[in-house]
Structure formats: structure tokens, C-alpha cells
Scaffold this active site. Structure first.
Site, PDB file in Angstrom:
ATOM      1  N   GLY A   1     -15.164  33.273  29.681  1.00  0.00           N
ATOM      2  CA  GLY A   1     -14.891  33.978  30.927  1.00  0.00           C
ATOM      3  C   GLY A   1     -16.160  34.348  31.663  1.00  0.00           C
ATOM      4  O   GLY A   1     -16.201  35.320  32.420  1.00  0.00           O
TER       5      GLY A   1
ATOM      6  N   HIS B   1     -12.552   7.365  28.133  1.00  0.00           N
ATOM      7  CA  HIS B   1     -12.650   6.402  29.229  1.00  0.00           C
ATOM      8  C   HIS B   1     -12.253   4.989  28.812  1.00  0.00           C
ATOM      9  O   HIS B   1     -11.969   4.145  29.665  1.00  0.00           O
ATOM     10  CB  HIS B   1     -14.062   6.405  29.844  1.00  0.00           C
ATOM     11  CG  HIS B   1     -15.130   5.812  28.981  1.00  0.00           C
ATOM     12  ND1 HIS B   1     -15.949   6.558  28.177  1.00  0.00           N
ATOM     13  CD2 HIS B   1     -15.522   4.522  28.815  1.00  0.00           C
ATOM     14  CE1 HIS B   1     -16.810   5.761  27.550  1.00  0.00           C
ATOM     15  NE2 HIS B   1     -16.566   4.525  27.927  1.00  0.00           N
TER      16      HIS B   1
ATOM     17  N   THR C   1     -21.167   6.746  23.304  1.00  0.00           N
ATOM     18  CA  THR C   1     -20.406   6.879  24.544  1.00  0.00           C
ATOM     19  C   THR C   1     -21.033   6.173  25.733  1.00  0.00           C
ATOM     20  O   THR C   1     -20.322   5.701  26.604  1.00  0.00           O
ATOM     21  CB  THR C   1     -20.245   8.376  24.873  1.00  0.00           C
ATOM     22  OG1 THR C   1     -19.505   8.991  23.826  1.00  0.00           O
ATOM     23  CG2 THR C   1     -19.524   8.605  26.180  1.00  0.00           C
ATOM     24  N   ALA C   2     -22.356   6.105  25.830  1.00  0.00           N
ATOM     25  CA  ALA C   2     -22.970   5.601  27.062  1.00  0.00           C
ATOM     26  C   ALA C   2     -24.352   5.049  26.793  1.00  0.00           C
ATOM     27  O   ALA C   2     -24.969   5.326  25.760  1.00  0.00           O
ATOM     28  CB  ALA C   2     -23.054   6.710  28.110  1.00  0.00           C
ATOM     29  N   ILE C   3     -24.834   4.262  27.749  1.00  0.00           N
ATOM     30  CA  ILE C   3     -26.222   3.807  27.742  1.00  0.00           C
ATOM     31  C   ILE C   3     -26.858   4.118  29.081  1.00  0.00           C
ATOM     32  O   ILE C   3     -26.183   4.251  30.101  1.00  0.00           O
ATOM     33  CB  ILE C   3     -26.342   2.291  27.453  1.00  0.00           C
ATOM     34  CG1 ILE C   3     -25.578   1.468  28.505  1.00  0.00           C
ATOM     35  CG2 ILE C   3     -25.874   1.969  26.060  1.00  0.00           C
ATOM     36  CD1 ILE C   3     -25.758  -0.040  28.348  1.00  0.00           C
TER      37      ILE C   3
ATOM     38  N   GLY D   1     -18.842  -2.797  25.916  1.00  0.00           N
ATOM     39  CA  GLY D   1     -17.826  -3.175  24.951  1.00  0.00           C
ATOM     40  C   GLY D   1     -17.876  -2.362  23.678  1.00  0.00           C
ATOM     41  O   GLY D   1     -16.980  -2.444  22.845  1.00  0.00           O
ATOM     42  N   ASN D   2     -18.932  -1.544  23.501  1.00  0.00           N
ATOM     43  CA  ASN D   2     -19.107  -0.800  22.263  1.00  0.00           C
ATOM     44  C   ASN D   2     -18.660   0.653  22.351  1.00  0.00           C
ATOM     45  O   ASN D   2     -18.797   1.393  21.370  1.00  0.00           O
ATOM     46  CB  ASN D   2     -20.574  -0.826  21.835  1.00  0.00           C
ATOM     47  CG  ASN D   2     -20.988  -2.163  21.266  1.00  0.00           C
ATOM     48  OD1 ASN D   2     -20.166  -3.040  21.088  1.00  0.00           O
ATOM     49  ND2 ASN D   2     -22.260  -2.323  20.991  1.00  0.00           N
ATOM     50  N   SER D   3     -18.194   1.115  23.475  1.00  0.00           N
ATOM     51  CA  SER D   3     -17.780   2.509  23.604  1.00  0.00           C
ATOM     52  C   SER D   3     -16.783   2.883  22.528  1.00  0.00           C
ATOM     53  O   SER D   3     -15.805   2.177  22.300  1.00  0.00           O
ATOM     54  CB  SER D   3     -17.127   2.750  24.975  1.00  0.00           C
ATOM     55  OG  SER D   3     -18.088   2.758  25.983  1.00  0.00           O
TER      56      SER D   3
ATOM     57  N   ASP E   1     -14.655  13.462  26.715  1.00  0.00           N
ATOM     58  CA  ASP E   1     -14.602  11.999  26.726  1.00  0.00           C
ATOM     59  C   ASP E   1     -14.215  11.449  25.351  1.00  0.00           C
ATOM     60  O   ASP E   1     -14.784  10.477  24.877  1.00  0.00           O
ATOM     61  CB  ASP E   1     -15.925  11.383  27.186  1.00  0.00           C
ATOM     62  CG  ASP E   1     -15.778   9.899  27.524  1.00  0.00           C
ATOM     63  OD1 ASP E   1     -14.641   9.475  27.822  1.00  0.00           O
ATOM     64  OD2 ASP E   1     -16.787   9.161  27.462  1.00  0.00           O
TER      65      ASP E   1
END
Length: 471
Positions: free
Chosen positions: A274, A111, A234-236, A216-218, A141
Site C-alpha cells: 500500500g 508471453h 525470459t529475454a535477451i 525460441g528458448n523462452s 511473465d
């Protein structure tokens, strides 16, 4: 109301150094400080060693002006202010990345660089380099970049660790560029492991930390005491957009899968089962005679798939992969993905109250029908949609869980009729003007006509949507 925000930071797993004990020894013998002198010890030595391999990522992309600017109703109430602005404008974003190879290979979040037309990275010593994307994978991601020209420099880099060795309570440091102020270090602990109800990617299995992580740290790094990469943050989870002490990192074992894929072919190939799974609810657990909700429940098995050949059937409950407990479908997908293609996995199954072990071959999803990519032209509402013929391989790449047959949109070209019509990646085109769409060439032929009205049926998230467009 809480918000989940993709602004992860670099994280370092570190320990407390006692006199006469090596970093390697501490990796096996975790301990808490037991004196004032130990509490005063500094993280500075390990930060100096690993921080040069954490970079700032600057991505530029062109974005289209809002469609509201073309709406007469909007013009009537808000005037013409801004209507003379360019149709497209440049948008910039900041993130972080980790150098994993001295020749300039960098891992970051998908992202951060999604749809970017230009990517630059800035090292801790302020050197700046242009980058190209060699792999981007929306499902995980993650993205892999390559510095175009290192000017002959050998760059600092981080080696991978086994993220399965991380434990709750390990001390961590976060390194990144919050709010664009420059490289910053924060500290905390690993708060939890195997978080799967996060809603960030298709392969959810995250390390949670309370180290301060901000926008800004991603794409930053999670490092162990030996200076090895444990994960990519990745996220907070935040009320305000700032750090509330709940951050999530993609484990390094998944990062390695994506990095190896970049070396071998430019796209990520993961084991295909599958089989469609669902979570075990408390009611289902009670009906199965379980003491608690756990495992992944089989709800559908495709013919001639690895799952079918392993003997799986609707109603089976998968409880382990190679003797590692499975809590839900997300943890099952993660365990299989990190094993990679080739070989086999032992899967623990409960069927009708009895336990048994099956062998699952770890093979890539087959492309039974050539994808035959087509970009739709003409004057239809699908103009600008890039479509594939569906197959198990394409369904796996686009995280589509329905019947792998028909035509699916894999990309929408910005500024086209398909974007204005609200079509999206992953939409399956079922019908156009009453004609069933079975291949990309059928869709191309139908959309080549010049009509005033278009009747389109698509499948999105398991729901069929029928709508009408004017040409």
C-alpha cells in the site's frame, strides 16, 4: 540500437568435477580448473540427467487481420491484394518449458502462451502432449501448464533450488529450442545478479548470463550442479535478434511463488504494502546525505494499508528487507514477493538521517469493493472491454499504482470495437459522455445507449487521455 527480446533459454548452473569430490561438495566449494585434464571434463552427464525435463512449447492463437485492410486510403495506394483474406488467421509460436512435477506440471513464460487457443508440448524423446493453462501471470511473465493426459506416464522433472545461492561466475548451460531446430545446449557463466533495469515484467530481478540464448528458448531452465531449477530464462538484449551474450532469467524463488499459487488457487497473490516508491537518483541521494544512490524512497502511503500500519511515511527511505540490502523499488518488490503471504518482514528505514527497523505484515491486498466483472456490449467504442471495479486487490493484480477507486479494463476481447479504439488492459475509464464512471454497472448502463458520438476519458500510465469516437 539495442533491443530487449523475450527469447530466454534454459540455463544450467554447473561446476568442474575433480577426482574424489562429489557434486554436493562442489556446490559449497567453487573452484576453477587448474590442469589440462580438468579443462577436458565434459558437461554431458548432467545434461543427460536434466535435459529430458526441458520441453518445447507450441502455442497456437487466432489473430485479427490488420485494420489497414479496412482503410480506403490504404486500398487506393496498395490495391485489393489480400483484402479477400479471412478476418482472422492462425498464428503459431515456439518456446520452451520445464516440467516441475512428475504428473505433468510445466512452467514457462507468460508471453509464450499468451492468448493461445491450443498448447502442445514435445518432450526430448519426441512424445507430444496437449496442455491446458492453470495459471498465467503477466506481472511476473510466468505461466503454469498441465498436461491433460500423460497416458499413465511418470514424467522426468526438476526440483527447485534456492536462487539466492547463485553467484556471479558460476558456470551455466543453456538448453532450449533456438529457431525451432531442436533441443540445443550452450555454455557460459552467470554474468550478474539482481538486474532490475530490464523492462520485462513488473517484478524485475533477473539473473544475467552470457550463455548463448536465441529466439525460441523462452521458458527454459536454469539448473545448479545438483540438477535443481535455479531460474526460467525470459529475454535477451540484442542488436540483431540473435544472441549477443546478454540473457536474463527469472530466479527460481519467484518461480516457486507462481507454482505454489497454481496449486492453491489459480492466480498469484503477492504481499501488498500500500505504498508507492520511487528510485533514488544521485541528486536525491546527495540531499539525503547518502554516499551513493540506494534504497526505495516512499512517495505515498495509503490509509489503513500494511505500510501505514508499519509506520511508514512519505520521505522514508527503505534500505533493507530482513537485513538484505535494497537497491531500488524493483528489488524491494522482489524480496517481498518471494517471502509470500503471511508472517512479517523486518524493514530497515532511514528517516531524517536516523536509522530504525519497522515490522511489515505480509498480507494480500484486500478486495474492498467486489470486482463485479462486466463485458461491455452495445455499439459504444468500449464494446468488448471486460472491466472490474477497482480495489487494492485488483490494482495489485493489474499493476496499477494510482488511487484504487473506479473502473479498470482487465481484458480486451479480440476483434471488438474496444480493440479497434486502441483501449488496453490497465486503462482506467474516468468518464463517458461527461458522466463519471464509478462502477462497472454505471459504465454498462452508459454504454447501452445508441449515440453517434462518444466522448471518453481514460487514465493510462498516470496521464488522462480524452478522445472522441464515432459510433
Amino acid at each position: 540500437m539495442h533491443r530487449l527480446i523475450r527469447h530466454g533459454a534454459a540455463v544450467l548452473v554447473v561446476g568442474v568435477l575433480t577426482a574424489g569430490v562429489s557434486w554436493g561438495t562442489l556446490a559449497q566449494e567453487r573452484q576453477v580448473p587448474d590442469s589440462a585434464a580438468e579443462i577436458k571434463l565434459s558437461f554431458a552427464p548432467i545434461v543427460k540427467r536434466v535435459a529430458p525435463a526441458v520441453v518445447n512449447v507450441h502455442a497456437s492463437r487466432m489473430v485479427r487481420r490488420s485494420p489497414f485492410f479496412e482503410d480506403p486510403f490504404f486500398r487506393h495506394f496498395f490495391g485489393d491484394h489480400g483484402f479477400g483474406a479471412p478476418e482472422r488467421r492462425e498464428q503459431r509460436s515456439l518456446g520452451s518449458g520445464v516440467i516441475i512435477d512428475p504428473q505433468g506440471i510445466i512452467v514457462t513464460n507468460h508471453h509464450v502462451i499468451e492468448n493461445a487457443s491450443e498448447i502442445k508440448v514435445t518432450l526430448a524423446d519426441r512424445r507430444e502432449f496437449d496442455c491446458e493453462v492453470i495459471l498465467q501471470d503477466e506481472r511476473t511473465d510466468l505461466a503454469v501448464l498441465r498436461i491433460k493426459d500423460t497416458n499413465g506416464s511418470t514424467l522426468p522433472y526438476l526440483k527447485f533450488a534456492d536462487s539466492d545461492g547463485v553467484e556471479v561466475g558460476d558456470l551455466v548451460l543453456a538448453i532450449g529450442d533456438p529457431f525451432g531446430v531442436g533441443q540445443t545446449v550452450t555454455s557460459g557463466i552467470v554474468s550478474a545478479l539482481a538486474r532490475t533495469e530490464v523492462g520485462i515484467s513488473d517484478y524485475q530481478f533477473f539473473i544475467q548470463t552470457d550463455a548463448a540464448i536465441n529466439p525460441g528458448n523462452s521458458g527454459g531452465a536454469l539448473i545448479d550442479m545438483d540438477g535443481r531449477l535455479v531460474g526460467i530464462n525470459t529475454a535477451i538484449f540484442s542488436r540483431s535478434g540473435g544472441s549477443n551474450g546478454i540473457g536474463f532469467a527469472i530466479p527460481s524463488n519467484m518461480v516457486q511463488v507462481v507454482a505454489r499459487s497454481a496449486e492453491s488457487g489459480g492466480f498469484v497473490r503477492l504481499p501488498w504494502v500500500g505504498v508507492r516508491f520511487q528510485d533514488v537518483t544521485p541528486d536525491i541521494a546527495e540531499g539525503l546525505g547518502l554516499d551513493r544512490p540506494r534504497g526505495a524512497l516512499v512517495v505515498n502511503v495509503l490509509d489503513d494499508s500494511p505500510g501505514a500500519r508499519a509506520g511508514l511515511a512519505t520521505g522514508d527511505l527503505i534500505t533493507t528487507i530482513d537485513d538484505v540490502a535494497i537497491d531500488d523499488p524493483s528489488s524491494l518488490n522482489y524480496r517481498l514477493a518471494t517471502k509470500g503471504i503471511g508472517g512479517a518482514a523486518r524493514i530497515g528505514v532511514i528517516r531524517a538521517g536516523r536509522n530504525y527497523v519497522a515490522t511489515l505484515q505480509l498480507a494480500a491486498a484486500p478486495e474492498t469493493t467486489p470486482r463485479d466483472e462486466v463485458e461491455i456490449a452495445g455499439v459504444s467504442p468500449l464494446t468488448g472491454a471486460r472491466v472490474f471495479n477497482l480495489s487494492p486487490a485488483v490494482a495489485e493484480e493489474l499493476a496499477y499504482s494510482g488511487n484504487p477507486d473506479g473502473v479498470i479494463i482487465h481484458r480486451i476481447v479480440a476483434g471488438t470495437a474496444a480493440e479497434r479504439a486502441g483501449l488496453a488492459r490497465g486503462d482506467v475509464v474516468l468518464e463517458v459522455n461527461g458522466i463519471r464512471i464509478d462502477t462497472t454497472r454505471t459504465l454498462e448502463r452508459v454504454c447501452s445507449e445508441r449515440l453517434r458520438f462518444w466522448h471518453v476519458a481514460i487514465e493510462r500510465d498516470g496521464q488522462v487521455i480524452r478522445t472522441q469516437f464515432r459510433s
